[in-house]
Scaffold this motif. Sequence first.
Motif, mmCIF file in Angstrom:
data_model
loop_
_atom_site.group_PDB
_atom_site.id
_atom_site.type_symbol
_atom_site.label_atom_id
_atom_site.label_comp_id
_atom_site.label_asym_id
_atom_site.label_seq_id
_atom_site.Cartn_x
_atom_site.Cartn_y
_atom_site.Cartn_z
ATOM 1 N N GLU A 451 -10.176 -3.793 0.746
ATOM 2 C CA GLU A 451 -8.883 -3.188 1.473
ATOM 3 C C GLU A 451 -8.102 -2.211 0.514
ATOM 4 O O GLU A 451 -7.266 -1.256 0.662
ATOM 5 C CB GLU A 451 -7.984 -4.377 1.555
ATOM 6 C CG GLU A 451 -8.563 -5.320 2.816
ATOM 7 C CD GLU A 451 -7.811 -6.430 2.989
ATOM 8 O OE1 GLU A 451 -6.775 -7.017 2.027
ATOM 9 O OE2 GLU A 451 -8.265 -7.270 4.047
ATOM 10 N N ARG A 452 -7.973 -2.503 -0.840
ATOM 11 C CA ARG A 452 -7.174 -1.814 -1.783
ATOM 12 C C ARG A 452 -8.013 -0.290 -1.926
ATOM 13 O O ARG A 452 -6.912 0.648 -2.164
ATOM 14 C CB ARG A 452 -7.262 -2.391 -3.402
ATOM 15 C CG ARG A 452 -6.198 -3.695 -3.216
ATOM 16 C CD ARG A 452 -4.953 -3.465 -3.264
ATOM 17 N NE ARG A 452 -4.310 -2.854 -4.311
ATOM 18 C CZ ARG A 452 -4.057 -3.258 -5.557
ATOM 19 N NH1 ARG A 452 -4.330 -4.690 -5.970
ATOM 20 N NH2 ARG A 452 -3.925 -2.681 -6.571
ATOM 21 N N ILE A 453 -9.210 -0.249 -2.028
ATOM 22 C CA ILE A 453 -9.922 0.985 -2.254
ATOM 23 C C ILE A 453 -9.732 1.712 -0.905
ATOM 24 O O ILE A 453 -9.583 2.871 -0.948
ATOM 25 C CB ILE A 453 -11.322 0.693 -2.444
ATOM 26 C CG1 ILE A 453 -11.539 0.057 -3.827
ATOM 27 C CG2 ILE A 453 -12.132 2.065 -2.371
ATOM 28 C CD1 ILE A 453 -13.048 -0.307 -4.179
ATOM 29 N N ASP A 454 -9.681 1.114 0.273
ATOM 30 C CA ASP A 454 -9.342 1.824 1.440
ATOM 31 C C ASP A 454 -7.907 2.500 1.317
ATOM 32 O O ASP A 454 -7.979 3.606 1.894
ATOM 33 C CB ASP A 454 -9.611 0.920 2.687
ATOM 34 C CG ASP A 454 -10.936 0.550 3.067
ATOM 35 O OD1 ASP A 454 -11.981 1.128 2.356
ATOM 36 O OD2 ASP A 454 -11.190 -0.432 3.944
ATOM 37 N N GLU A 455 -7.012 1.554 0.927
ATOM 38 C CA GLU A 455 -5.869 2.329 0.824
ATOM 39 C C GLU A 455 -5.747 3.470 -0.060
ATOM 40 O O GLU A 455 -5.114 4.262 0.325
ATOM 41 C CB GLU A 455 -4.741 1.095 0.436
ATOM 42 C CG GLU A 455 -4.552 -0.273 1.480
ATOM 43 C CD GLU A 455 -3.891 -1.318 0.829
ATOM 44 O OE1 GLU A 455 -3.493 -1.300 -0.469
ATOM 45 O OE2 GLU A 455 -3.668 -2.431 1.646
ATOM 46 N N ALA A 456 -6.357 3.213 -1.119
ATOM 47 C CA ALA A 456 -6.258 4.311 -2.013
ATOM 48 C C ALA A 456 -6.885 5.691 -1.511
ATOM 49 O O ALA A 456 -6.581 6.647 -1.658
ATOM 50 C CB ALA A 456 -6.938 4.077 -3.351
#
Length: 512
Positions: A451-456
């Motif tokens: 999820e964090r990588i998607d947001e980035a």
Amino acid sequence: MTFVGGLRSDLGPAGVLTGADAAPYLTGQRGLFTGEALAVVRPASVDETAAVVRTCASAGVAVVPQGGNTGMSGGAVPAVADRSWAAAALGRSRGEGGVPGDGGADGRHRPVASDRSPGDDGGVVEKPSIVLSMSRMNRIVSVDPDRWTITAEAGATIDAVQQAAAAVNRLFAPDWGARGTATVGGAIATDAGGNNVVRYGNMRDNVLGLEAVLADGRVWNGLRALRKDSSGYDLKHLFIGAEGTLGVVTRAVLRLHPATPHTQSALAAITGLDRLTPLLELATSCCGGDVSAFELIPGVGLERVCERFGLARPLGTSEEFCVLVRLASAEPVSERLGAFLAEASQRGWITDAAVAVTDEQEARLWAIRDELSPMFLWSQHEHGVKLDTAVPIDLFGAYHDEVRSLAADLAPGASTYGFGHVGDGNIHLYVLPTSDDQVAPFLAVREQLQERIDEATFAFGGTLSAEHGIGQLLRDRIRPQKPEIEWDLMRAVKDAFDPQGIMNPHKTLPPA
């Protein structure tokens, strides 16, 4: 007569597979997605394809088009109905009301007997499916060097098209490692890219016309060889990248390019990711339009591929990253390639380079590139976070560093491993455990990390799918990438082309 029996009567025994014969078609290449279908149906002509789709539309049976089944996002196998099983298989923790059993022990999604689609009341409606394999429709229909086109059926492999073009001194440019099994139809369905996009573009840029069977069984013949046509909506582009959700592509007119008999590649060790953009600019300046590929090669991947195949390491130095540059032209390219490398070395952007001077050396460098996938290098690859991202080219280094920082924070010890087509901003990026004792702690944080990588990725103005399609893998993650009005417009197109919802359901578009 049963539904499957009727199809077998129409197509013959070679046209319908069930049981063990059908099994290889029901699991995706990565082994993450497995579904069930009433049968695997293999039409041998456009007319047979149309008849099958009409039969399915009449019976309310879903149609899952499939090419070479080399896709990476689960778009060519029947969808998993119960999404909670998908969560379990991806290693997410089970909360209240979760599904029983391990679910993720083998990294696969749970097989289901049918697709399910939302009902008007918010419930689910059973929708059994067939896999519509285009494997028997594999002919090169015509090669037209004067028109600079080649027409091929959907089941023809990319390699077969390349060879047919080469036989008349032309080039079919799209190319990637699975060229021997990937098909024209599958490449169109995902808008595949590959190694030559920096010069020739994705499949979308190499398709002039196509033919498709629509969801009601009608055939749209758009097999035009025109380079310019401003007579209204260009319908072919709706099917390119649609993953079979609007209809079944059966034939295509593909663009050819001048042959490039003089090809030469070099593998260069770079001094940092911040050198990528200036290196590409320098290569373009020194070599003009002859740069056909500009690929990122991680040092650890280079080492592991050479070890696996018993190859001598092509470079004497050990940098964290290398680039593989290929020039291709009708004229010799050695002088320009040498000038580029010399200037890059003088500026301190590269520390070493290996230049292929024989066909064997050229093939070896690209064989290394083809084998860089973690699928071939680490047994723990199925547990990792896999990304097919693209960001604006100038932001690539910063984006890679951000992903590596997130991984170091949330999953210490996991490897951040990226390779691929940086010349067009696309990278195949993985964060994965590389030893068995790392698997359990990695799975505990994988969902959060993803999820964090998607947001980035979204923050960098990027996409989660550069060339592998959305399929099942990204369907529940892709929504924030676009404004909701854009998804609404796509759903309107889907409803217009497929009002029954039978074409490859539960793929590509996020739930409304």
